[in-house]
Design a protein around this motif. Structure first.
Motif, short mmCIF file in Angstrom:
data_model
loop_
_atom_site.label_atom_id
_atom_site.label_comp_id
_atom_site.label_asym_id
_atom_site.label_seq_id
_atom_site.Cartn_x
_atom_site.Cartn_y
_atom_site.Cartn_z
N GLY B 195 49.19 31.88 50.13
CA GLY B 195 48.92 29.87 49.64
C GLY B 195 46.87 29.82 48.84
N TYR B 196 46.59 29.15 48.62
CA TYR B 196 45.36 29.26 48.18
C TYR B 196 44.02 29.29 49.17
CZ TYR B 196 41.04 26.53 46.30
OH TYR B 196 39.91 26.05 45.65
N GLU B 197 45.65 28.23 50.46
CA GLU B 197 44.43 27.87 51.42
C GLU B 197 44.08 29.05 52.24
OE1 GLU B 197 47.20 27.18 50.49
OE2 GLU B 197 48.62 27.42 52.37
N SER B 198 44.26 30.66 52.64
CA SER B 198 44.52 31.72 53.07
C SER B 198 44.47 33.32 52.17
CB SER B 198 45.88 31.49 54.12
OG SER B 198 46.61 31.59 52.82
N ILE B 199 44.33 32.77 50.96
CA ILE B 199 44.05 34.04 50.31
C ILE B 199 42.72 34.69 50.58
CG2 ILE B 199 45.44 33.99 48.33
CD1 ILE B 199 43.54 32.06 47.29
N PRO B 200 42.45 35.66 50.69
CA PRO B 200 41.06 36.32 50.72
C PRO B 200 40.61 35.96 49.59
CG PRO B 200 42.98 37.91 50.19
CD PRO B 200 43.46 37.20 50.55
N THR B 201 39.27 35.72 49.53
CA THR B 201 38.34 35.41 48.39
C THR B 201 37.26 36.63 48.00
OG1 THR B 201 36.32 35.06 50.23
CG2 THR B 201 37.70 32.94 48.80
N ASP B 202 37.45 37.96 48.67
CA ASP B 202 36.84 38.69 48.56
C ASP B 202 37.39 39.45 46.33
OD1 ASP B 202 35.49 41.64 47.67
OD2 ASP B 202 36.32 42.17 49.58
N PRO B 203 37.05 39.69 46.31
CA PRO B 203 37.80 40.34 44.72
C PRO B 203 38.49 41.26 44.98
CG PRO B 203 36.01 39.21 43.76
CD PRO B 203 35.67 39.82 45.72
N GLU B 204 37.79 41.92 45.31
CA GLU B 204 38.06 43.96 45.88
C GLU B 204 39.16 44.36 46.42
OE1 GLU B 204 37.20 46.35 44.71
OE2 GLU B 204 34.85 45.62 44.09
N GLU B 205 40.07 43.46 46.57
CA GLU B 205 41.30 42.54 48.33
C GLU B 205 42.45 42.49 46.46
OE1 GLU B 205 42.37 41.80 51.22
OE2 GLU B 205 39.99 41.37 52.19
N PHE B 206 41.61 42.25 45.27
CA PHE B 206 43.02 42.19 43.65
C PHE B 206 42.81 43.48 43.19
CE2 PHE B 206 42.65 38.50 46.20
CZ PHE B 206 43.23 37.56 45.82
N LYS B 207 42.59 43.98 43.47
CA LYS B 207 41.93 45.77 43.10
C LYS B 207 42.98 46.73 42.14
CE LYS B 207 39.69 48.83 44.51
NZ LYS B 207 38.69 50.25 45.19
N ASP B 208 43.07 46.16 40.79
CA ASP B 208 44.34 46.96 40.59
C ASP B 208 45.90 46.40 40.28
OD1 ASP B 208 45.14 48.22 38.29
OD2 ASP B 208 45.90 50.17 39.16
N GLN B 209 45.59 44.74 40.45
CA GLN B 209 46.38 44.13 41.04
C GLN B 209 47.17 43.20 40.11
OE1 GLN B 209 46.47 42.65 45.40
NE2 GLN B 209 46.80 44.36 46.17
N ALA B 210 48.81 43.15 40.10
CA ALA B 210 49.22 42.12 39.06
C ALA B 210 49.70 41.36 40.09
CB ALA B 210 50.30 43.32 38.29
N VAL B 211 48.91 39.98 39.06
CA VAL B 211 49.19 38.70 40.68
C VAL B 211 49.43 37.46 39.34
CG1 VAL B 211 47.52 37.14 41.72
CG2 VAL B 211 46.74 39.85 41.52
N LEU B 212 50.69 37.29 40.16
CA LEU B 212 51.16 35.62 39.68
C LEU B 212 50.26 34.47 40.51
CD1 LEU B 212 53.26 34.33 37.78
CD2 LEU B 212 54.71 34.59 39.66
#
Lengths: 803, 653
Positions: B195-212
């Motif tokens: 959920g938006y309410e709990s996702i990490p806000t550090d972009p590094e956590e999404f490194k090279d990830q495909a996100v829907l």
């Protein structure tokens, strides 16, 4: 005369065979032509340039048209046949000539006869010179009318510009009907006004039919009927036929069987059913209606008793539009029928009107408000606000407490009235600049809205007077330089002035005290109380404060006050009014009342009993609600005027004018007085003039007969006569409603026309709001990727705009 | 009557509540405001200003706690434009979207932040300042778990119970709890979604990830924007296409501040937008080390059947950014407002005057009250609801204290300038376009001017405002966007001809004139897209590039003529001299002369201005007379004689 032409036309028809009616003359044929005595329009040229080529085309067309009137159109090629006098000289090429036989009736510049319409109209006008009367003024028209009365009817055509199709149509009609009717042509707007055209400045052509033949007495005017259709040959023909048709036709047939000329002319017919018992009345109604609808609707009276009349008794009228069936209805009033026809059934006229309106709207961008327009014309002018302090939220409080008097104007930049006043305000500020203790300031409420709301300013412009430690005083006088300037200067005087001895009282009343304010107001008002402990003193002091800036008040609360009313019929407390030095005082008893009541009492006693009315003081006097006895005197103070003033003063002091407000206007100081006289009487008689105007109670204006001397006894006699109804009013004061000055620009009507359902209420059973639409939106099919297109249809809601 | 009852009631209740603060303690207030967010505090300010007995109950330790968490990426997208070139305080509020209304000129958000898009932490700080400086009564740490309706001497009241069992008896309940519950959609695998309410806000956590990302609103794009530089592929999936706020004029739609992904989508940089129903998707975890096969087989995947199916590649993360819903759960059955018919039922259903449907004496404020103007106006946002709260407060004052809606009495001759003033500065009309409108009750020679009344409640105007109606009709001033039928940035997007003002696309003032007050039925059947029923006549003031409606030809004069039509009177201004003439030569001079000159307040002008007016032919000229009496006719005659000379010239040469 035109019969002659028609015969000539028949001849020419047989002799002319070639397809183009334009004849080219050699010198030989030209000479022969000169001997025939026939009328010909001839152009002499020697070469062709583009302008001439165009002209030749038009000339050729006019040959066709003029042939019908027996006039040959001829060209002569001067390079081949040099005809003396015409093929030489500078005028060659630019002139055309109208010949009757060898006589030149008229020559025309080819710029004047620029096209076929211009050629035909000018040629016919020249040929018909003796038949068609050309008039400039209503007086000339009236002369033609009186000559024609009981003899023939008149057709009046107003042609704004000569040589246009309307002019040709009128001339062609004159050619055909010239023996039957007297034709009149006019171009100026004077006659238009005379004929009752509302907007004489529009360049529209007009035609009227004046029924002069049938007038029973020569003193009666000829009833005139305007043609309400565009001026062209067919419409004129139809219109003249209609004018010839009987006013009312009688019939004993069913409406659908009645045959009247109107049906053939494409004009609606109104049928009225008449009964034996009411025959007279019905006939009168029919006559009235027919007169009102003449030229637009034919009127037929059907006698119900006829065996062929089968119409149901529940209808008393019917109408039939061209190419339509008869429609029955019940007539309630004659006005109703006229309205029905004028507003509904004759709609095609309306259509034309709308087109005119279209043009009219462009006029809407012209300011029609004198204040807005005059301010707008100054829009490139930078106002010099140097002498006025512009206040802000930060400076306001400090500024208004710094000076003895701070005058603050609250204004909006976009308000024309404010901007007109600010010019006066700056004039006052300039005049007072450098004066100690007085400062003029201004607050732009468009910017400093908080200051304006904090000071409860709800009306613009507003002027407030601030003094340290006192509530702001609202300036209630005229918003003009003089009034405000006087108010500010008088505000500097402490009010009331406390007088401590009879000597001071004398000095106060005679104007020695405050002598420098004498030119602002000569009036002094004094409150007399027997002691400072009198209950009325505080009230009087408060009233004086409220009147600060308007009236100079003195207060004498002293045991000596008694002697100022000695021998007068008034006891203390009292009010003494000195109108100017040397004039006997007036004295009034002073009832104990609230300060505001005192204020109105003081304002009332201050009023002059025989005032000179000015733009600035009129409202005070109109408030009295009395009929005005108004003397207008000229710029130069003639002895006559002085005498007239004195005579009225004499009447006034004898108390014989108590029910009136005698007053006078000096046309030198108040030039607008002249317009008032013009409105009252329609003209300006030699001055002085005495007029009685009952603004509140009646609409009549009476003029004192100019031949009688303006003497007290004559005036009194005249007033007497007026009151007994023995005087004829000289003018009327209209009770006009001040409605909207221009027709309404109706957005709703435009929406209905351009987007028919956009402004329509929903049908009752439809679901409310567009929430439904939302739902549908939400259930879009997967993978559809289109972005919403802006809807071309205004009634389709935007996704976001519904509620 | 009811006022007295309420007073007595509150005395009794107050008596019973004192002294006890343990279990079963009971406190009573005339007004209970639930939630110390912007709406609650705004209402608190108005209640405090009118010296009402009120309490603001807040479960957290400080005001505006929503903004401690949201927006997750800490950038407020409400415009904080601190320089406008103007010093008009009211006007400046049009461009200050964060401040609350108060009578303190310096209690504005710009004191806290100068940023156009401020940091979210600044907002609670601002709210704290607001509470402190105005001395608002807020009770922190009171977590209301249950609300039930109760009968207080024949009037419905509400009893609120907090986590400590303290109960609050409220004659009037003002619900400003905001929207806290994340919106969820049920589909196969929805448990795998973050959920938006709990996702990490550090972009590094999404490194090279495909996100829907599920959703295409501001939170979805805000999330996408923050990870744009790290994620390999970002797809946004939701039923409806992106709606751009700058196209729809609805600030809840995607703001350009957040829309970088549109760029990377359209420039084919591996990001994209996809439309489809949320209920139709299924998400399955693919076990990396070839774990046991679950129910999903290749045949179940759309990619098996349509080889170019858009979402055929697997994602590393699925994030839900679907917005929030109103928390209905704290309301007992007796006190629960129905779900709104709009906004997918996420909001409580309320009346046109913001009272809960079927819940007398319970009003909903703030974002929770957005169902009235969902997707239409600004009622769900601070810069909008601060005005609706003010309107509701005026309604409360009338209903419970018999204090009528404030009205300014104006002479008719001042009406035009007053309307122009409002049009040029009013912020409530400007922000709450199409929802709040000024009402002008015509009363013959004067009128009553009521500011910012909820338009949908116009049929109940008299009862809600306490202002009596007369048969002179009324005017309603509304600001509206237009038909919006053209390309927002394309040619012809703006109208400059006043005669075509009704085709204006941008925000512009519209005046509606009614002979009689519209009924509920009229209101229900109003034309599609209109805020009000079809009036007797309507006037659009043409949109203006500078939003300054003050030009004489395009704005003032058409407005004057509309008012003239409605009032059937000439509203032109006249100089004192003209009034002098008209007062002596007609029995009823024009209104401007009657309300100005004849009350001794004529506008005199000077010779310079008169000259202009005379040259324009608007003012009678009597100064030019040389020989008395004949001038006009002579000059008239000359004019026509001229014309005649010209026309005869054609004949003789």
């Amino acid at each position: 005369m035109c019969i002659v032409y028609l015969i000539a036309f028949l001849f020419s028809l047989t002799s002319e065979q070639c397809s183009s009616k334009l004849i080219e003359d050699s010198s030989q044929s030209f000479m022969e032509r000169m001997h025939t005595g026939k009328t010909s329009f001839i152009y002499f040229g020697n070469h062709v340039n583009p302008t001439i080529k165009l002209f030749m085309e038009q000339l050729e067309m006019s040959a066709d048209a003029l042939q019908d009137y027996g006039i040959s159109v001829v060209k002569v090629n001067c390079s081949e046949d040099a005809i003396a006098n015409y093929c030489t000289g500078e005028k060659l090429m630019t002139k055309a000539y109208l010949f009757r036989g060898s006589e030149v009736l008229r020559s025309f510049d080819i710029d004047t006869v620029f096209d076929v319409n211009a050629i035909v109209s000018h040629v016919l006008f020249s040929v018909l010179f003796n038949e068609v009367r050309y008039v400039h003024t209503p007086a000339e028209l009236l002369r033609v009318e009186s000559a024609a009365k009981q003899n023939s009817d008149i057709v009046v055509g107003h042609i704004p510009v000569l040589g246009l199709p309307e002019h040709r149509a009128l001339m062609e009609a004159a050619f055909v009907y010239g023996t039957k009717y007297q034709f009149v042509q006019t171009t100026g707007t004077l006659v238009l006004k005379h004929m009752g055209v509302v907007d004489p400045s529009s360049s529209q052509a007009w035609l009227w039919f004046l029924h002069c033949k049938g007038v029973s007495r020569r003193s009666d005017p000829c009833p005139s009927i305007p043609m309400r259709k565009p001026l062209n040959t067919i419409n004129i023909h139809t219109f003249l036929q209609l004018m010839e048709a009987p006013l009312v036709t009688e019939a004993v047939l069913d409406p659908s069987d009645v045959d009247v000329v109107h049906m053939h002319l494409g004009v609606p017919v109104l049928y009225l059913f008449s009964q034996l018992q009411t025959q007279q009345l019905d006939w009168a109604t029919a006559q009235t209606l027919a007169l009102q609808l003449r030229g637009e609707v034919g009127v037929v009276v059907i006698h119900r008793d006829g065996p062929n009349v089968k119409t149901s008794l529940k209808y008393n009228a019917a109408y039939r539009l061209p190419q339509e069936d008869v429609k029955y209805f019940t007539l309630n009033s004659a006005e109703g029928v006229v309205k029905l026809f004028k507003e509904e059934l004759l709609q095609e006229h309306k259509f034309e009107d709308e087109e005119e309106d279209e043009e009219h709207w462009s006029d809407l961008d012209i300011l029609d408000d004198e204040v807005s327009e005059s301010v707008y014309r100054d829009r490139d002018l930078m106002l010099d606000l140097e002498s006025v302090i512009e206040l802000t939220s930060d400076t306001f409080q400090i500024t208004v407490t710094q000076n003895d008097i701070t005058v603050v104007l609250f204004y909006f930049k976009w308000d024309a009235v404010c901007m007109a006043f600010i010019q006066s305000y700056i004039e006052v500020a300039d005049a007072l600049e450098g004066m100690n203790g007085v400062k003029l300031a201004a607050v732009n409420c468009g910017e400093w809205t908080d200051i304006c709301s904090d000071h409860n300013v709800t009306s613009f412009p507003t002027v407030l007077i601030y003094r340290p430690m006192a509530a702001a005083q609202l300036y209630k006088g005229m918003l003009g330089t003089k009034s405000l300037h006087r108010f500010i200067l008088l505000s500097l005087v402490s009010n009331p002035y406390l007088l401590s001895s009879s000597a001071e009282v004398m000095s106060f009343l005679e104007g020695d005290l405050y002598s420098k304010h004498m030119y602002l107001t000569p009036v002094r008002v004094l409150g007399l109380f027997s002691s400072t402990h009198d209950m009325g003193v505080t009230s009087f002091e408060e009233a004086a404060r409220l009147l600060r800036g308007e009236t100079i008040l003195g207060l004498f609360a002293h045991k000596e006050a008694e002697q100022w009313v000695e021998g007068l019929s008034v006891n203390l407390p009292a009010l003494l009014v000195s109108r100017s030095p040397g004039v006997p005082y007036e004295v009034y008893s002073l009832p104990s009342s609230s300060p505001t009541d005192l204020v109105s009492l003081i304002k009332q006693v201050e009023l002059d009993r025989f005032p000179e009315l000015t733009v600035e003081n009129l409202p005070w006097y109109l408030e009295l609600g009395k009929p005005l006895l108004l003397l207008f005197i000229g710029k130069e103070d003639s002895t006559e005027s002085m005498k007239a003033l004195a005579e009225i003063k004499q009447l006034l002091s004898s108390g014989q004018l108590d029910s009136f407000l005698p007053c006078w206007i000096h046309l030198g100081r108040t030039p607008v007085g002249r317009s008032i006289l013009e409105k009252y009487l329609g003209f300006v008689p030699p001055l002085p003039v005495l007029v009685m105007s009952r603004l509140k109670t009646g609409e009549e204006v009476f003029l004192f007969p100019p031949e009688r001397p303006l003497m007290a006894k004559n005036i009194l006699q005249w007033i007497h006569d007026v009151e007994n109804g023995q005087e004829q009013p000289a003018g009327l004061i209209p009770d006009g409603k001040w409605g909207p000055p221009v027709p309404f620009f109706d957005f709703l009507a435009i929406m209905d026309q351009e987007a028919p359902t956009y402004a329509a209420q929903r049908a009752p059973k439809m679901k409310t709001g567009g929430r439904e639409d939302h739902r549908e939106q939400k259930h879009g099919t997967p993978n559809q990727r289109q972005t919403p297109h802006p809807s071309p249809n205004p009634q389709a809601p935007r996704q976001h705009s519904e509620l | 009557m009811s006022v007295i009852l309420l007073c007595v009631l509150s005395l009794v209740l107050a008596g019973s509540g004192t002294g006890l603060h343990g279990r079963n303690a009971s406190v009573s207030h005339e007004y209970c405001v639930l939630g110390a967010g912007p709406a609650g505090l705004q209402m608190g300010y108005f209640l405090s200003r009118s010296q009402r007995d009120y309490i603001i109950l807040e479960r957290n330790a400080g005001p505006g706690s929503f903004f401690q968490i949201y927006p997750r990426h800490r950038k407020l997208i409400s415009i904080n434009k601190i320089y406008t070139g103007r010093r008009n305080k009211e006007f400046n509020l049009r461009h200050d979207w964060n401040s609350l209304l108060s009578d303190r000129p310096n209690l504005l958000f710009k004191r806290i932040s100068q940023e156009l898009y401020p940091n979210a932490d600044d907002f609670p700080r601002y709210l704290s300042t607001f509470v402190k400086e105005l001395g608002l009564k807020v009770k922190y740490g009171a977590d209301i778990g249950r609300i039930k309706a109760s009968d207080f001497n024949g009037n419905q009241g509400y009893i609120l119970t907090d986590q400590n069992g303290v109960s609050y008896q409220c004659s009037v309940l003002l619900v400003s709890t905001g929207l806290w519950v994340p919106q969820q959609v049920d589909f196969l695998g929805s448990d795998l979604v973050e959920g938006y309410e709990s996702i990490p806000t550090d972009p590094e956590e999404f490194k090279d990830q495909a996100v829907l990302i599920l959703g295409k609103g501001n939170s979805a794009f805000e999330t996408a924007q923050s990870i744009l530089g790290r994620a390999s592929r970002i797809h946004l999936y939701s039923p409806s296409p992106v709606r751009l706020a700058w196209q729809t004029h609805y600030v809840g739609d995607l703001r350009a501040v957040n829309n970088e992904l549109l760029d990377t989508y359209q420039l084919k940089s591996l990001d994209g937008l996809v439309e489809g129903r949320l209920e139709d998707i299924a998400i399955v975890r693919r076990e990396k080390d070839g774990g046991k096969r679950r129910t999903v087989t290749g045949q179940n995947l759309p990619g098996f059947h349509t080889d170019n199916f858009s979402l055929r590649q697997p994602y590393d993360r699925v994030v839900r950014c679907l917005g929030f819903r109103f928390n209905f759960s704290i309301f007992d059955g007796s006190a629960r407002p129905p779900q709104s018919s709009g906004a997918r039922g996420r909001l409580p259903g309320i009346t046109a005057w913001y009272e809960g449907r079927g819940m007398p004496n319970m009003f909903v404020l703030g974002t929770a009250a957005h169902s009235r103007d969902y997707r239409m106006s600004a009622g769900g946002f601070v810069h909008g609801f601060r005005y609706t709260v003010r309107a509701v407060h005026k309604i409360l004052e009338q209903r419970y204290h018999n204090i009528a809606w404030p009205a300014t009495k104006l002479p008719i001759s001042q009406l035009q300038s007053w309307i122009l003033r409002r049009v040029n500065e009013a912020s409530g009309l400007y922000q709450m376009f199409g929802v709040l409108g000024d009402i002008i009750l015509l009363r013959g020679s004067y009128c009553e001017y009521l500011e910012e009344f909820p338009l949908q409640a116009v049929p109940q105007l008299s009862a809600l405002s306490g202002q009596p109606l007369t048969d002179h009709g009324l005017l309603v001033l509304v600001m509206q966007y237009g038909l919006n039928r053209t390309d927002t940035l394309g040619p012809g997007r703006a109208e400059s001809e006043w005669t075509k003002a009704w085709r204006s696309n941008f925000l512009h003032p519209v005046l509606y004139y009614y002979n009689t007050l519209p009924t509920d039925k009229d209101m229900r059947q109003r034309p599609v897209g209109w805020p009000l029923p079809r009036p007797e006549s309507v006037h659009h003031m043409v949109e203006d590039f500078l939003t300054e409606w003050d030009q004489p030809i395009s704005h003032s004069q058409p407005l004057r003529r509309f008012l003239e039509h409605c009032l059937q009177t000439d509203l032109r201004a006249f100089y004192a001299e003209s009034c002098f003439l008209l007062s002596l030569t007609s029995r009823t001079p024009p209104l401007f002369c009657r309300q100005g000159y004849l009350r001794k307040q004529g506008i005199v002008g000077n010779s310079h201005l008169w000259q202009h007016a005379r040259e324009a032919g608007l003012m009678a000229d009597h100064h030019g007379h040389i020989t008395p009496g004949h001038d006009t006719s002579v000059s008239e005659y000359l004019k026509h004689a001229d014309a005649a000379v010209v026309s005869t010239m054609n004949f003789d040469l």
